[in-house]
Design a protein around this motif. Structure first.
Motif, PDB file in Angstrom:
ATOM      1  N   LYS A 323       0.806  -1.220   0.000  1.00 12.29           N
ATOM      2  CA  LYS A 323       0.000   0.000   0.000  1.00 12.29           C
ATOM      3  C   LYS A 323       0.841   1.272   0.000  1.00 12.29           C
ATOM      4  O   LYS A 323       0.345   2.338  -0.334  1.00 12.29           O
ATOM      5  CB  LYS A 323      -0.940  -0.009   1.212  1.00 12.29           C
ATOM      6  CG  LYS A 323      -2.030  -1.068   1.105  1.00 12.29           C
ATOM      7  CD  LYS A 323      -2.896  -1.108   2.346  1.00 12.29           C
ATOM      8  CE  LYS A 323      -3.990  -2.159   2.220  1.00 12.29           C
ATOM      9  NZ  LYS A 323      -4.801  -2.267   3.450  1.00 12.29           N
ATOM     10  N   ASP A 389      -0.970   2.472   7.494  1.00 13.80           N
ATOM     11  CA  ASP A 389      -2.197   1.837   7.017  1.00 13.80           C
ATOM     12  C   ASP A 389      -3.339   2.037   8.010  1.00 13.80           C
ATOM     13  O   ASP A 389      -4.481   2.316   7.623  1.00 13.80           O
ATOM     14  CB  ASP A 389      -1.937   0.342   6.793  1.00 13.80           C
ATOM     15  CG  ASP A 389      -3.124  -0.360   6.159  1.00 13.80           C
ATOM     16  OD1 ASP A 389      -3.801   0.256   5.310  1.00 13.80           O
ATOM     17  OD2 ASP A 389      -3.386  -1.521   6.513  1.00 13.80           O
ATOM     18  N   TYR A 394      -1.608   7.021   2.814  1.00 13.63           N
ATOM     19  CA  TYR A 394      -1.061   6.346   1.645  1.00 13.63           C
ATOM     20  C   TYR A 394      -0.381   7.394   0.778  1.00 13.63           C
ATOM     21  O   TYR A 394      -1.030   8.309   0.272  1.00 13.63           O
ATOM     22  CB  TYR A 394      -2.160   5.626   0.871  1.00 13.63           C
ATOM     23  CG  TYR A 394      -2.930   4.650   1.742  1.00 13.63           C
ATOM     24  CD1 TYR A 394      -2.304   3.514   2.251  1.00 13.63           C
ATOM     25  CD2 TYR A 394      -4.252   4.882   2.054  1.00 13.63           C
ATOM     26  CE1 TYR A 394      -3.000   2.634   3.054  1.00 13.63           C
ATOM     27  CE2 TYR A 394      -4.965   3.997   2.880  1.00 13.63           C
ATOM     28  CZ  TYR A 394      -4.311   2.874   3.364  1.00 13.63           C
ATOM     29  OH  TYR A 394      -5.001   1.998   4.179  1.00 13.63           O
TER      30      TYR A 394
END
Length: 397
Positions: A323, A389, A394
């Protein structure tokens, strides 16, 4: 075979599964980044297990799969983004592609120059762009720079030629690169000294001072000439990602991937007999062979995760890396270089303290503590990614 032709001959129909989420592709990308961090952060470069070393020249080790797998993942991701870029028109396409290319390239260049100073005896000296003798300077290319260039040219090919024609251009590129390598020095075309790219391209365009010198001579494994075949790696990744979306989550799609992967694997293996598999000059056989391995790996992950429903601890561990893939890779280079400026005595700094003061004294094979340290680096980076996360942070480039 029918499934291989379905996977790699693009007679396009209207997409039917573009909106389906493939968690397995996120895991694939995260696992690749994790392995990147592992091989780049040993406790000691003198004590590394063979699978965690690059092949000296021709050949392949697990470590040599990391970079091509990441470029393959870039292509996968591009297949999900390209419909939006096409819908936005040429102006939006060029704006986003140029911005992303420039950012990734400049981050790579920044990391090559960082931390801008180095210790010389007891003084910190600025690292010049080129030294007074003109023999050494800041390396221009590198991993992130190659990612940027491959993304840029692959995106252009796919946008203007569409996937089917871009695929054929990729095949022609691989054949042309083979021909140029051979004709550049027929007597010894694929050796470190005989490969055409260093003298004919990289030295003339980039300059000797700005090339990597880890091989003992000026030679850049991420040089301009070998980038041509690496671009095709992104195209292969796009083809696979696009095929997955259009076929949807079904066994026919997975079977097609397996067959196509095996076909690429065999082709690359046979090509190796006349054009050796070599990461450092990124030969065409290397591109095809590693694309086959990446396709088989993705097919296996899709089967295990999407069909068998395995989303356990291992998958979740890698997914966290995926991610924030580029961010964590850059961070894993930024921190060691920055912290190396802080001297704690006897060559110790905050980054290597754990290895030099603790792990290094573990009895037995010295490669074990070096590996344990690398695993600690991975754990540290994972904790950062896990926190990001949880906070829904992100960082996209």
């Amino acid at each position: 075979p029918k499934n291989a032709m379905t996977a790699f001959s693009y007679i396009y129909k209207k997409p039917t599964a573009v909106n389906q989420r493939f968690y397995s592709l996120d895991v694939f990308r995260g696992a690749t980044v994790c392995l990147m961090i592992l091989v780049n952060n040993p406790g000691s470069w003198s004590h590394i297990y063979p699978p965690l070393k690059h092949a000296p020249w021709h050949g392949l080790t697990p470590t040599d799969l990391v970079f091509p797998f990441f470029l393959f993942a870039v292509g996968n991701a591009l297949s999900f983004v390209m419909p939006r870029l096409e819908a936005g028109g040429a102006a939006i396409f060029w704006k986003k592609v140029i911005k992303r290319t420039a950012l990734i390239f400049l981050i790579g260049l920044f990391l090559n120059w960082w931390p801008f100073v180095r210790w010389q005896e007891d003084n910190l000296r600025f690292i010049p762009w080129v030294n007074e003798e003109g023999t050494r300077g800041v390396r221009i290319l590198g991993v992130l720079q190659r990612i940027a260039l491959c993304y840029f040219f692959a995106a252009i090919l796919l946008y203007y030629l569409k996937p089917r024609k871009a695929f054929y251009v990729g095949l022609v590129t691989l054949l042309a690169y083979w021909a140029i390598c051979y004709t550049g020095n027929p007597a010894d075309p694929y050796s470190l000294a005989g490969w055409f790219g260093t003298e004919d391209i990289d030295k003339k365009i980039l300059g000797t001072a700005h090339l990597y010198k880890g091989e003992g001579v000026p030679f850049d494994p991420e040089g301009l000439a070998s980038t041509a075949a690496a671009i095709v790696q992104v195209l292969f990744g796009f083809m696979v990602g696009d095929y997955i979306q259009k076929k949807g989550k079904n066994f026919e799609m997975v079977t097609g991937l397996f067959v196509a992967g095996v076909a690429l694997l065999i082709t690359g293996f046979m090509w190796d007999m006349v054009f050796p598999i070599n990461k450092k000059i990124w030969t065409s056989s290397f591109t095809v062979y590693t694309s086959g391995l990446a396709t088989i790996t993705i097919a296996t992950m899709i089967y295990m995760i999407e069909f068998r429903g395995y989303k356990g601890a291992v998958a979740r561990f890698f997914d966290v890396f995926g991610k924030n893939a580029l961010f964590v890779f850059a961070l894993s280079a930024f921190l060691p270089k920055g912290l190396s400026l802080i001297r704690l005595g006897d060559g110790v700094n905050p980054w290597n303290w754990l290895y030099t003061r603790v792990f290094r004294f573990i009895p037995g094979d010295p490669r074990l503590p070096s590996l344990l340290y690398a695993l600690c680096v991975i754990t540290f980076m994972w904790m950062i990614c896990y926190w990001m996360d949880r906070k829904k942070i992100y960082i996209k480039v």
